[in-house]
Design an enzyme around this catalytic site. Structure first.
Site, PDB file in Angstrom:
ATOM      1  N   ARG A  50       0.794  -1.226   0.000  1.00  0.00           N
ATOM      2  CA  ARG A  50       0.000   0.000   0.000  1.00  0.00           C
ATOM      3  C   ARG A  50       0.826   1.277   0.000  1.00  0.00           C
ATOM      4  O   ARG A  50       0.552   2.207  -0.761  1.00  0.00           O
ATOM      5  CB  ARG A  50      -0.906   0.075   1.247  1.00  0.00           C
ATOM      6  CG  ARG A  50      -2.175  -0.682   1.155  1.00  0.00           C
ATOM      7  CD  ARG A  50      -2.506  -1.252   2.512  1.00  0.00           C
ATOM      8  NE  ARG A  50      -1.507  -2.235   2.849  1.00  0.00           N
ATOM      9  CZ  ARG A  50      -1.591  -3.507   2.470  1.00  0.00           C
ATOM     10  NH1 ARG A  50      -2.652  -3.926   1.850  1.00  0.00           N
ATOM     11  NH2 ARG A  50      -0.632  -4.368   2.738  1.00  0.00           N
ATOM     12  N   THR A  51       1.800   1.344   0.894  1.00  0.00           N
ATOM     13  CA  THR A  51       2.501   2.620   1.072  1.00  0.00           C
ATOM     14  C   THR A  51       3.243   2.991  -0.207  1.00  0.00           C
ATOM     15  O   THR A  51       3.115   4.116  -0.710  1.00  0.00           O
ATOM     16  CB  THR A  51       3.471   2.531   2.273  1.00  0.00           C
ATOM     17  OG1 THR A  51       2.746   2.031   3.392  1.00  0.00           O
ATOM     18  CG2 THR A  51       4.058   3.883   2.601  1.00  0.00           C
ATOM     19  N   LYS A  79      25.903  -4.321  -2.060  1.00  0.00           N
ATOM     20  CA  LYS A  79      27.375  -4.370  -2.232  1.00  0.00           C
ATOM     21  C   LYS A  79      28.076  -3.692  -1.067  1.00  0.00           C
ATOM     22  O   LYS A  79      29.292  -3.568  -1.058  1.00  0.00           O
ATOM     23  CB  LYS A  79      27.774  -3.654  -3.529  1.00  0.00           C
ATOM     24  CG  LYS A  79      27.126  -4.169  -4.777  1.00  0.00           C
ATOM     25  CD  LYS A  79      27.536  -3.273  -5.954  1.00  0.00           C
ATOM     26  CE  LYS A  79      26.524  -3.326  -7.060  1.00  0.00           C
ATOM     27  NZ  LYS A  79      26.643  -2.170  -7.963  1.00  0.00           N
ATOM     28  N   ARG A 100      11.308   3.850   3.204  1.00  0.00           N
ATOM     29  CA  ARG A 100      10.977   2.905   4.292  1.00  0.00           C
ATOM     30  C   ARG A 100      12.252   2.152   4.650  1.00  0.00           C
ATOM     31  O   ARG A 100      12.962   1.676   3.760  1.00  0.00           O
ATOM     32  CB  ARG A 100       9.899   1.914   3.860  1.00  0.00           C
ATOM     33  CG  ARG A 100       9.698   0.802   4.885  1.00  0.00           C
ATOM     34  CD  ARG A 100       8.494  -0.052   4.581  1.00  0.00           C
ATOM     35  NE  ARG A 100       7.267   0.670   4.875  1.00  0.00           N
ATOM     36  CZ  ARG A 100       6.052   0.133   4.808  1.00  0.00           C
ATOM     37  NH1 ARG A 100       5.916  -1.140   4.457  1.00  0.00           N
ATOM     38  NH2 ARG A 100       4.976   0.836   5.073  1.00  0.00           N
ATOM     39  N   HIS A 128       5.204   5.923  11.480  1.00  0.00           N
ATOM     40  CA  HIS A 128       4.679   5.757  10.114  1.00  0.00           C
ATOM     41  C   HIS A 128       3.728   6.941   9.882  1.00  0.00           C
ATOM     42  O   HIS A 128       2.508   6.779   9.825  1.00  0.00           O
ATOM     43  CB  HIS A 128       3.953   4.416  10.009  1.00  0.00           C
ATOM     44  CG  HIS A 128       3.682   3.935   8.615  1.00  0.00           C
ATOM     45  ND1 HIS A 128       3.815   4.733   7.493  1.00  0.00           N
ATOM     46  CD2 HIS A 128       3.273   2.722   8.158  1.00  0.00           C
ATOM     47  CE1 HIS A 128       3.499   4.026   6.416  1.00  0.00           C
ATOM     48  NE2 HIS A 128       3.165   2.804   6.788  1.00  0.00           N
TER      49      HIS A 128
HETATM   50  N1   CP Z   1      -0.036  -0.062   5.923  1.00  0.00           N
HETATM   51  C1   CP Z   1       1.144  -0.329   5.338  1.00  0.00           C
HETATM   52  O1   CP Z   1       2.192   0.279   5.672  1.00  0.00           O
HETATM   53  O2   CP Z   1       1.066  -1.263   4.366  1.00  0.00           O
HETATM   54  P1   CP Z   1       2.274  -1.760   3.470  1.00  0.00           P
HETATM   55  O3   CP Z   1       3.277  -2.413   4.391  1.00  0.00           O
HETATM   56  O4   CP Z   1       1.697  -2.690   2.461  1.00  0.00           O
HETATM   57  O5   CP Z   1       2.887  -0.539   2.836  1.00  0.00           O
END
Ligand code: CP
Length: 303
Positions: A50-51, A79, A100, A128
């Site tokens: 999603r993110t 590497k 991320r 998040h």
């Molecule tokens: N909610 C969320 O962070 O989903 P993903 O890990 O799929 O990005």
């Protein structure tokens, strides 16, 4: 002016409300050429559906271009390249970096060395913030307000970064929290101290009872974060303790909504999906609009 978003605490109440208003505008009109000529890098050192896809869709719908990787094994990190060098390289190519990372604090570090803004798309068990903006947007859309709500958080409150960010964001809106978790996955003390300091009301229990559900406005289910466990035996012991079933919602408020940042494993039975109280798929859709607003803020684009 350009701005990173590393922690939800980087935003004032006014900035949160302004982002929510902007998200509402993007929901009405998601296709606008506001990012013409801009390149956004998405660097995902941890898996995501999603993110990453909603950030990339947000850029595409605003007329920008996306570069990046969804698997760090295909980058030069494999590497031995450091995070610092990766950020310095990518900032040569992109106007904004969405990152991320599995290490808590990695996004803060990147924002301190990067010449371009950084948006934290999740750093370990820490924060998040873009998820929180879409959660707030979802709460506002479904409840018509953010104030005076009872929010019940269930599952992995220790490693779940989405509950940590949401708890901090709700400080402006007089929430009451119920924390439902087994002893191994309780809300960390630092967040309970945060509530104590600000006079935020909360209860804590291991029992996921209908009594609690029936008092709740927002039922926020979470996945047990297998990737954060060093002892997989412990994960096996706690992974399926709480499962929401449709029958458990029978006497809940008409206005209750079930949220989950997703992915779900066993925390929400599929029989909940048909309930008008299930909101987790729409919640993920709201991520597009919230992230369009966050990207424009980061790049100083008013629109
Ligand atoms: N909610 C969320 O962070 O989903 P993903 O890990 O799929 O990005």
């Amino acid at each position: 002016m350009t701005k990173s978003l590393v922690s939800i605490s980087d935003l004032s109440k006014e900035e949160i409300l302004a982002l929510l208003e902007k998200a509402g505008e993007f929901e009405k009109q998601p296709n606008q050429r506001l990012l013409e000529g801009k390149v956004v890098a998405t660097l995902f050192f941890e898996p995501s559906t999603r993110t990453r896809l909603s950030f990339e869709t947000a850029v595409n719908r605003l007329g920008g271009r996306v570069i990046g990787f969804s698997d760090a094994k295909t980058s030069s990190q494999s590497k031995g390249e450091t995070l610092k060098d990766t950020i310095m390289m990518v900032s040569n190519y992109a106007d904004l970096i969405v990152m991320r990372h599995y290490l808590e604090g990695a996004a803060r570090y990147a924002s301190e060395i990067s010449p371009v803004p950084i948006i934290n798309a999740g750093d370990g068990a820490n924060q998040h913030p873009s998820q929180t903006m879409l959660d707030l947007y979802s709460i506002y859309k479904t409840q018509g307000r953010l104030t005076d709500l009872t929010i019940t958080m269930v599952g992995d409150l220790k490693y779940g970064r989405t509950v940590h960010s949401l708890l901090e964001a709700m400080q402006y809106f007089n929430p009451t929290f119920n924390f439902v978790a087994c002893d191994e996955l309780k809300m960390p003390d630092q967040y309970k101290r945060f509530c104590d300091k600000l006079g935020i009301k909360y209860t804590e229990t291991t029992e996921f009872s209908e009594d609690i559900i029936n008092q709740t406005d927002i039922l926020y289910m979470t996945r047990v974060q297998r990737e954060r466990f060093s002892d997989l035996m412990e994960y096996e012991r706690v992974k399926s303790i709480y499962t929401l079933r449709a029958s458990m919602l029978e006497n809940s408020k008409d206005t209750l909504k079930v949220l989950h940042p997703l992915p779900r494993i066993t925390e929400i039975d599929q029989d909940v999906d048909d309930s008008p109280k299930a909101y987790y798929f729409q919640q993920a859709q709201n991520g597009l609009y919230a992230r369009q607003a966050i990207i424009c803020r980061a790049l100083g684009i008013k629109g």
